[in-house]
Write a protein that holds these residues in place. Structure first.
Motif, PDB file in Angstrom:
ATOM      1  N   GLY A 135       0.673  -9.493-111.488  1.00 24.66           N
ATOM      2  CA  GLY A 135       1.171  -8.967-112.742  1.00 24.66           C
ATOM      3  C   GLY A 135       2.681  -8.860-112.755  1.00 24.66           C
ATOM      4  N   CYS A 136       3.210  -8.179-113.761  1.00 25.21           N
ATOM      5  CA  CYS A 136       4.662  -8.048-113.904  1.00 25.21           C
ATOM      6  C   CYS A 136       5.007  -6.658-114.418  1.00 25.21           C
ATOM      7  CB  CYS A 136       5.204  -9.111-114.863  1.00 25.21           C
ATOM      8  SG  CYS A 136       4.577  -8.954-116.555  1.00 25.21           S
ATOM      9  N   CYS A 137       6.288  -6.352-114.378  1.00 23.46           N
ATOM     10  CA  CYS A 137       6.788  -5.080-114.896  1.00 23.46           C
ATOM     11  C   CYS A 137       8.075  -5.358-115.655  1.00 23.46           C
ATOM     12  CB  CYS A 137       7.038  -4.099-113.745  1.00 23.46           C
ATOM     13  SG  CYS A 137       7.867  -2.565-114.255  1.00 23.46           S
ATOM     14  N   ILE A 138       8.104  -4.975-116.923  1.00 15.23           N
ATOM     15  CA  ILE A 138       9.306  -5.085-117.748  1.00 15.23           C
ATOM     16  C   ILE A 138       9.591  -3.683-118.266  1.00 15.23           C
ATOM     17  CG2 ILE A 138      10.384  -6.192-119.737  1.00 15.23           C
ATOM     18  CD1 ILE A 138       8.303  -8.397-119.507  1.00 15.23           C
ATOM     19  N   GLU A 139      10.509  -2.983-117.619  1.00 16.43           N
ATOM     20  CA  GLU A 139      10.757  -1.586-117.947  1.00 16.43           C
ATOM     21  C   GLU A 139      12.231  -1.260-117.735  1.00 16.43           C
ATOM     22  OE1 GLU A 139       9.130   2.743-116.409  1.00 16.43           O
ATOM     23  OE2 GLU A 139       7.768   1.024-116.401  1.00 16.43           O
ATOM     24  N   GLY A 140      12.841  -0.689-118.759  1.00 11.06           N
ATOM     25  CA  GLY A 140      14.267  -0.392-118.668  1.00 11.06           C
ATOM     26  C   GLY A 140      15.046  -1.677-118.464  1.00 11.06           C
ATOM     27  N   ASP A 141      15.877  -1.703-117.412  1.00 10.61           N
ATOM     28  CA  ASP A 141      16.619  -2.919-117.104  1.00 10.61           C
ATOM     29  C   ASP A 141      15.991  -3.666-115.933  1.00 10.61           C
ATOM     30  OD1 ASP A 141      17.153  -1.120-115.156  1.00 10.61           O
ATOM     31  OD2 ASP A 141      19.337  -1.379-115.163  1.00 10.61           O
ATOM     32  N   GLN A 142      14.726  -3.398-115.652  1.00 13.60           N
ATOM     33  CA  GLN A 142      14.046  -3.997-114.511  1.00 13.60           C
ATOM     34  C   GLN A 142      13.122  -5.134-114.947  1.00 13.60           C
ATOM     35  OE1 GLN A 142      14.383  -3.264-111.265  1.00 13.60           O
ATOM     36  NE2 GLN A 142      15.855  -1.611-111.562  1.00 13.60           N
ATOM     37  N   LEU A 143      13.206  -6.248-114.220  1.00 12.76           N
ATOM     38  CA  LEU A 143      12.280  -7.361-114.369  1.00 12.76           C
ATOM     39  C   LEU A 143      11.647  -7.588-112.995  1.00 12.76           C
ATOM     40  CD1 LEU A 143      14.390  -9.923-116.451  1.00 12.76           C
ATOM     41  CD2 LEU A 143      12.727  -8.280-117.289  1.00 12.76           C
ATOM     42  N   LEU A 144      10.328  -7.397-112.892  1.00 11.18           N
ATOM     43  CA  LEU A 144       9.652  -7.449-111.607  1.00 11.18           C
ATOM     44  C   LEU A 144       8.396  -8.304-111.697  1.00 11.18           C
ATOM     45  CD1 LEU A 144       9.793  -3.596-111.022  1.00 11.18           C
ATOM     46  CD2 LEU A 144      11.300  -5.250-109.944  1.00 11.18           C
ATOM     47  N   LEU A 145       8.139  -9.069-110.639  1.00 11.05           N
ATOM     48  CA  LEU A 145       6.908  -9.842-110.527  1.00 11.05           C
ATOM     49  C   LEU A 145       6.142  -9.366-109.298  1.00 11.05           C
ATOM     50  CD1 LEU A 145       8.239 -13.448-111.267  1.00 11.05           C
ATOM     51  CD2 LEU A 145       6.873 -12.013-112.770  1.00 11.05           C
ATOM     52  N   VAL A 146       4.831  -9.231-109.430  1.00 11.23           N
ATOM     53  CA  VAL A 146       3.995  -8.726-108.347  1.00 11.23           C
ATOM     54  C   VAL A 146       3.004  -9.815-107.917  1.00 11.23           C
ATOM     55  CG1 VAL A 146       2.352  -6.953-107.629  1.00 11.23           C
ATOM     56  CG2 VAL A 146       4.198  -6.377-109.216  1.00 11.23           C
ATOM     57  N   TYR A 147       3.109 -10.244-106.652  1.00 10.33           N
ATOM     58  CA  TYR A 147       2.272 -11.312-106.115  1.00 10.33           C
ATOM     59  C   TYR A 147       1.382 -10.793-104.990  1.00 10.33           C
ATOM     60  CZ  TYR A 147       5.406 -14.683-108.363  1.00 10.33           C
ATOM     61  OH  TYR A 147       6.126 -15.405-109.263  1.00 10.33           O
ATOM     62  N   GLU A 148       0.404 -11.622-104.626  1.00 11.47           N
ATOM     63  CA  GLU A 148      -0.371 -11.332-103.418  1.00 11.47           C
ATOM     64  C   GLU A 148       0.569 -11.435-102.213  1.00 11.47           C
ATOM     65  OE1 GLU A 148      -3.205 -14.327-102.128  1.00 11.47           O
ATOM     66  OE2 GLU A 148      -2.271 -15.821-103.431  1.00 11.47           O
ATOM     67  N   TYR A 149       0.305 -10.620-101.221  1.00 13.93           N
ATOM     68  CA  TYR A 149       1.154 -10.586-100.026  1.00 13.93           C
ATOM     69  C   TYR A 149       0.721 -11.674 -99.059  1.00 13.93           C
ATOM     70  CZ  TYR A 149       3.313  -8.918 -95.719  1.00 13.93           C
ATOM     71  OH  TYR A 149       4.047  -8.821 -94.564  1.00 13.93           O
ATOM     72  N   MET A 150       1.697 -12.428 -98.552  1.00 13.85           N
ATOM     73  CA  MET A 150       1.441 -13.504 -97.598  1.00 13.85           C
ATOM     74  C   MET A 150       1.963 -13.079 -96.231  1.00 13.85           C
ATOM     75  SD  MET A 150      -0.049 -15.651 -99.582  1.00 13.85           S
ATOM     76  CE  MET A 150      -0.025 -17.232 -98.770  1.00 13.85           C
ATOM     77  N   GLU A 151       1.038 -12.901 -95.298  1.00 14.88           N
ATOM     78  CA  GLU A 151       1.353 -12.273 -94.015  1.00 14.88           C
ATOM     79  C   GLU A 151       2.399 -13.028 -93.198  1.00 14.88           C
ATOM     80  OE1 GLU A 151      -1.495 -12.714 -95.332  1.00 14.88           O
ATOM     81  OE2 GLU A 151      -2.558 -10.795 -95.389  1.00 14.88           O
ATOM     82  N   ASN A 152       2.434 -14.348 -93.308  1.00 16.30           N
ATOM     83  CA  ASN A 152       3.345 -15.134 -92.473  1.00 16.30           C
ATOM     84  C   ASN A 152       4.568 -15.648 -93.227  1.00 16.30           C
ATOM     85  OD1 ASN A 152       2.244 -15.241 -89.712  1.00 16.30           O
ATOM     86  ND2 ASN A 152       0.438 -16.083 -90.728  1.00 16.30           N
ATOM     87  N   ASN A 153       4.892 -14.937 -94.333  1.00 13.25           N
ATOM     88  CA  ASN A 153       6.126 -15.235 -95.059  1.00 13.25           C
ATOM     89  C   ASN A 153       6.168 -16.688 -95.506  1.00 13.25           C
ATOM     90  OD1 ASN A 153       9.219 -15.379 -95.564  1.00 13.25           O
ATOM     91  ND2 ASN A 153       8.821 -13.214 -95.155  1.00 13.25           N
ATOM     92  N   SER A 154       7.299 -17.351 -95.339  1.00 13.46           N
ATOM     93  CA  SER A 154       7.449 -18.713 -95.843  1.00 13.46           C
ATOM     94  C   SER A 154       7.425 -19.736 -94.715  1.00 13.46           C
ATOM     95  CB  SER A 154       8.769 -18.851 -96.617  1.00 13.46           C
ATOM     96  OG  SER A 154       9.866 -18.790 -95.729  1.00 13.46           O
ATOM     97  N   LEU A 155       7.173 -20.974 -95.108  1.00 13.57           N
ATOM     98  CA  LEU A 155       7.199 -22.072 -94.144  1.00 13.57           C
ATOM     99  C   LEU A 155       8.606 -22.231 -93.580  1.00 13.57           C
ATOM    100  CD1 LEU A 155       5.790 -24.469 -92.777  1.00 13.57           C
ATOM    101  CD2 LEU A 155       6.300 -25.826 -94.821  1.00 13.57           C
TER     102      LEU A 155
END
Length: 379
Positions: free
Chosen positions: A271-291
């Motif tokens: 999901g996402c959050c648009i509140e005040g001056d904040q723009l946020l995206l919420v993703y599933e957590y990936m345990e091993n970060n990035s390639l």
């Protein structure tokens, strides 16, 4: 792929008599060397009983060359793996025998998706090229009793939600907090986003008020934090910074693109959050970060990736791109594929992320773009 004159139509027709009950269901089967995808559209919200009917009608159980074939594939329903390394012949106890697998699928956004993927195992040229991928004879889908929502309830919910949104917008307008977010609301208006909404209070609680100890990365969009929701779900939260190279348009683009996509090799947007001056995206957590971190990060963060694992990661990325380019209802060109935009879960399965620069590949237009997009790299 593996073109075979006997399977040009991707339908296998059995020419011998079958002894099982309802044998007419198994005379014809859908076949593919790589993957098959089925969609059910405009479904009511609720739980559905899904029955998958299988029978191995291509291979034989005699001592001929056709008896040497082995078919192994995976099955996903609503993006969830329900059958791993499925072998029709083994499960049914022989060829020419039916096996029915039953599952419960939850439909929240009117669409049911069933996918069959070649598992990369089994035979590849026995008895013929292109016959080793998934094979399905029939599918039945029925709404379970008591799981649907009445029309009156739906109308009531819609009216209530519309009223709440109207009140909230009125309050925000009175306090003058729309500012440049008015343009954001205009961009989001009319999008049928299949994603959730979070409050800033929820995000702060999950990330311990954006504690630096929870920071797990930094991208062109802004800092990325690890968080924990009240229900125990671990999340990765992307926060648009004032120095971000991406603006409102990329934010909306990211939500609009990925909210409509569900695939084992695409990162899931909660999901996402648009509140005040904040723009946020919420993703599933990936345990091993990035390639990128696994290969090129600090020494203590690097992972030892053997060749089978690297092969699995490469195939996973290719499957994700094949879905975006060919298999999805929305044909999408990512335009920023790089190691930092490929995330790894706890089993080192790759998932493509960051759709801020993605573009719809409309059938009437060429996929070639004359505008530079992606990441600039200085050499």
């Amino acid at each position: 792929m593996d073109d075979n004159s006997n399977t040009d139509s991707f339908i296998w027709t059995n020419k011998s008599a079958l002894a099982m009950k309802n044998s007419e269901l198994y005379m014809d089967a859908r076949l593919s060397p790589l993957s098959l995808t089925y969609y059910g559209f405009c479904l009511r919200t609720g739980n559905y009983e899904v029955k998958l009917h299988f029978a191995e009608t291509m291979f034989t159980d005699d001592k001929t060359y056709s008896s040497l074939g082995r078919r192994i594939f995976d099955v996903y329903i609503q993006g969830k793996l329900v059958l791993k390394d499925f072998n029709i012949e083994d499960e049914a106890g022989g060829v020419g025998k039916e096996i029915i697998k039953k599952f419960t699928a939850v439909v929240n956004s009117s669409t049911l998706e069933i996918r069959f993927y070649w598992a990369g195992k089994g035979t590849t040229d026995i008895p013929e090229w292109g016959v080793y991928g998934p094979l399905i004879s029939a599918i039945s889908v029925n709404l379970e009793k008591g799981s649907s929502i009445s029309t009156g309830a739906v109308v009531g919910i819609v009216v209530a939600v519309a009223f709440v949104i109207f009140v909230i917008l009125g309050i925000v307008l009175c306090k003058g907090h729309l500012r440049h977010k008015y343009g954001m609301e205009q961009d989001l208006k009319g999008l049928d986003l299949q994603t959730g909404s979070f409050t800033l209070r929820q995000i702060k609680a999950a990330t311990n008020n954006f504690d630096a100890a929870n920071k797990i990365g930094e991208g062109g969009f802004g800092p990325i934090y690890m968080g924990l929701l009240l229900d125990g779900t671990r999340i990765a939260e992307k926060q648009l910074s004032s120095k971000s190279k991406q603006g409102n348009r990329e934010f909306v683009n990211e939500i609009g693109m990925i909210s409509a996509l569900q695939h084992p090799h695409l990162v899931k947007l909660y999901g996402c959050c648009i509140e005040g001056d904040q723009l946020l995206l919420v993703y599933e957590y990936m345990e091993n970060n990035s390639l990128a971190r696994a290969l090129f990060g600090l020494k203590e963060c690097q992972l030892t990736l053997n060749w089978p694992t690297r092969h699995k990661i490469s195939i996973g990325i290719a499957r994700g791109l094949a879905f975006l380019h060919e298999e999805s209802r929305l044909k999408i060109v990512h335009r920023d594929i790089k190691a930092t935009n490929v995330l790894l879960d706890d089993n080192l399965n790759p998932k493509i992320s960051d759709f801020g620069l993605a573009k719809l590949d409309e059938e009437d237009n060429t996929h070639i773009s004359t505008r530079i997009a992606g990441t600039y790299i200085e050499l």
